[in-house]
Design an enzyme around this catalytic site. Structure first.
Site, PDB file in Angstrom:
ATOM      1  N   LYS A 110       0.904  -0.913   0.227  1.00 31.29           N
ATOM      2  CA  LYS A 110       0.076  -0.120  -0.064  1.00 31.29           C
ATOM      3  C   LYS A 110       0.813   1.193   0.122  1.00 31.29           C
ATOM      4  CE  LYS A 110      -4.046  -1.988   0.637  1.00 31.29           C
ATOM      5  NZ  LYS A 110      -5.555  -2.164   0.988  1.00 31.29           N
ATOM      6  N   LYS A 192      -4.350 -10.484  -6.106  1.00 36.66           N
ATOM      7  CA  LYS A 192      -5.774 -11.165  -5.692  1.00 36.66           C
ATOM      8  C   LYS A 192      -6.763 -10.160  -6.136  1.00 36.66           C
ATOM      9  CE  LYS A 192      -6.191  -8.091  -1.474  1.00 36.66           C
ATOM     10  NZ  LYS A 192      -7.198  -7.955  -0.543  1.00 36.66           N
ATOM     11  N   LYS A 195     -10.956  -4.892  -3.888  1.00 39.86           N
ATOM     12  CA  LYS A 195     -12.081  -3.905  -4.107  1.00 39.86           C
ATOM     13  C   LYS A 195     -11.763  -2.647  -5.031  1.00 39.86           C
ATOM     14  CE  LYS A 195     -13.440  -4.280   0.524  1.00 39.86           C
ATOM     15  NZ  LYS A 195     -14.012  -3.865   1.638  1.00 39.86           N
TER      16      LYS A 195
END
Ligand code: ATP
Ligand code: LTN
Length: 326
Positions: A110, A192, A195
């Site tokens: 992130k 993966k 969202k």
């Protein structure tokens, strides 16, 4: 067994969230003491719009309930409404080495993705998560594979705390589903399903039939045309086979047999049909809940009250052990 898990109110819930986490929660609530939380404080570590947060919380609430979460069988609440989470998070930060936080895969990923906003919250995220888990005397934490490392850190934090201040916390364990712990993106089977990534790679629980069909038909597949489960050689088809298997209850070997000699197109068409059929009840139930705002508020308020009793009890013990109370 006491179970705890959380989901961030950051956008639409997808089949990765469902197969990796929520489906397991629904099964667990039947025979365990389950606590499930909408972790809004965790949603604030990556860029978000304050004016949309409340709406997202209510959206996630409806999707959880539509998926089968039963507030009579579990405690269901919003994280920020229980102040003990942030208090315990601070206290646990005093026994957490910075190095442990810096080596977390999610933090590293992130930090790259949100280069311009690498805030301390992003680094401290797993401490807040440990606080969520430890506050409720949790034995098991059902999550997808990407969260395994964080749960292991929570366990390590509990161990350190107990060693330093005397036995206070249970050491929680992670619970991964046997299959489906990591559903991959339809557009990039090396990553993966997420969202906050490419929406084309992600089937949302509330996607309409047309969107489902389009996303499955354009899903990235592999060279060759055989329908075969082989993650290293055929990551795209293997991911679709896993999804097929989990929604149909048929083993991947039997699906391979059914589609022998049939090619990707036929397989994808069948998978689209299966998903359209299996996801329809989610959309229908969610629509019904749109009209039940008062009920939703009541459920969350009830959950808050029940969660608070447990959280306050734990904090009393923690404050004593740490010398903050006589
Ligand atoms: P983002 O990728 O944007 O960080 P997310 O899709 O991972 O968000 P979260 O709210 O962080 O969503 O995750 C909720 C739960 O779903 C967690 O238990 C997580 O491990 C699980 N999960 C998320 N993505 C997948 C996936 N692709 N496969 C299986 N489980 C998943
Ligand atoms: N970090 C988790 C969400 C989360 C969580 C938790 C999961 C926050 N607190 C406690 C299990 C237990 C994620 O899915 N990104």
């Amino acid at each position: 067994m006491r179970i705890f898990s959380g989901i961030r109110p950051t956008g639409e819930i997808h089949i990765g969230n469902y197969l990796g986490a929520i489906k397991n929660w629904i099964a667990l609530q039947e025979k365990n003491e389950c606590v499930f939380s909408i972790v809004d404080l965790h949603a604030m570590t990556t860029p978000y719009l304050p004016q949309e947060l409340q709406k997202n919380i209510m959206e996630v609430t409806k999707v959880y309930l539509a998926a089968g979460l039963n507030p009579e069988k579990c405690i269901f609440f919003v994280q920020s409404q229980i102040k003990e989470h942030t208090e315990l998070s601070w206290l646990l930060s005093t026994v957490t080495p910075i190095g442990d936080l810096q080596r977390m895969t999610q933090f590293k990923e992130k930090s790259v993705k949100h280069k311009r906003d690498v805030n301390a919250g992003l680094l401290n995220y797993p401490i807040l998560m440990a606080a969520d888990i430890l506050l409720y005397g949790t034995d098991l934490v059902p999550v997808g594979k990407d969260q395994k490392q964080h749960v292991e850190l929570a366990r390590e934090i509990a161990r350190r705390f107990n060693k330093k201040f005397g036995k206070t916390f249970k050491e929680p364990e992670v619970l991964l589903p046997k299959t489906g712990a990591k559903i991959m993106s339809l557009q990039n089977p090396e990553k993966k399903m997420s969202k906050t990534d490419n929406p084309q790679g992600c089937i949302e629980l509330l996607d309409k039939p047309d969107a489902i069909r389009k996303k499955i038909m354009t899903a990235v597949t592999d060279p060759g045309k055989e329908i075969k489960y082989d993650v290293s050689q055929k990551p795209g088809i293997s991911n679709l086979l896993t999804i097929y298997s989990l929604f149909s209850g048929i083993s991947t070997t039997d699906i391979e047999k059914e589609f022998e000699g049939k090619g990707y197109q036929t397989f994808k068409e069948k998978l689209s049909q299966l998903l359209i059929e299996k996801l329809e009840p989610f959309r229908r139930k969610k629509k019904e809940l749109e009209l039940r705002q008062t009920l939703l508020e009541k459920i969350l308020e009830e959950g808050r009250k029940r969660a608070q009793i447990i959280a306050q009890e734990t904090m009393k013990k923690v404050r004593k052990k740490m010398g903050l109370l006589k």
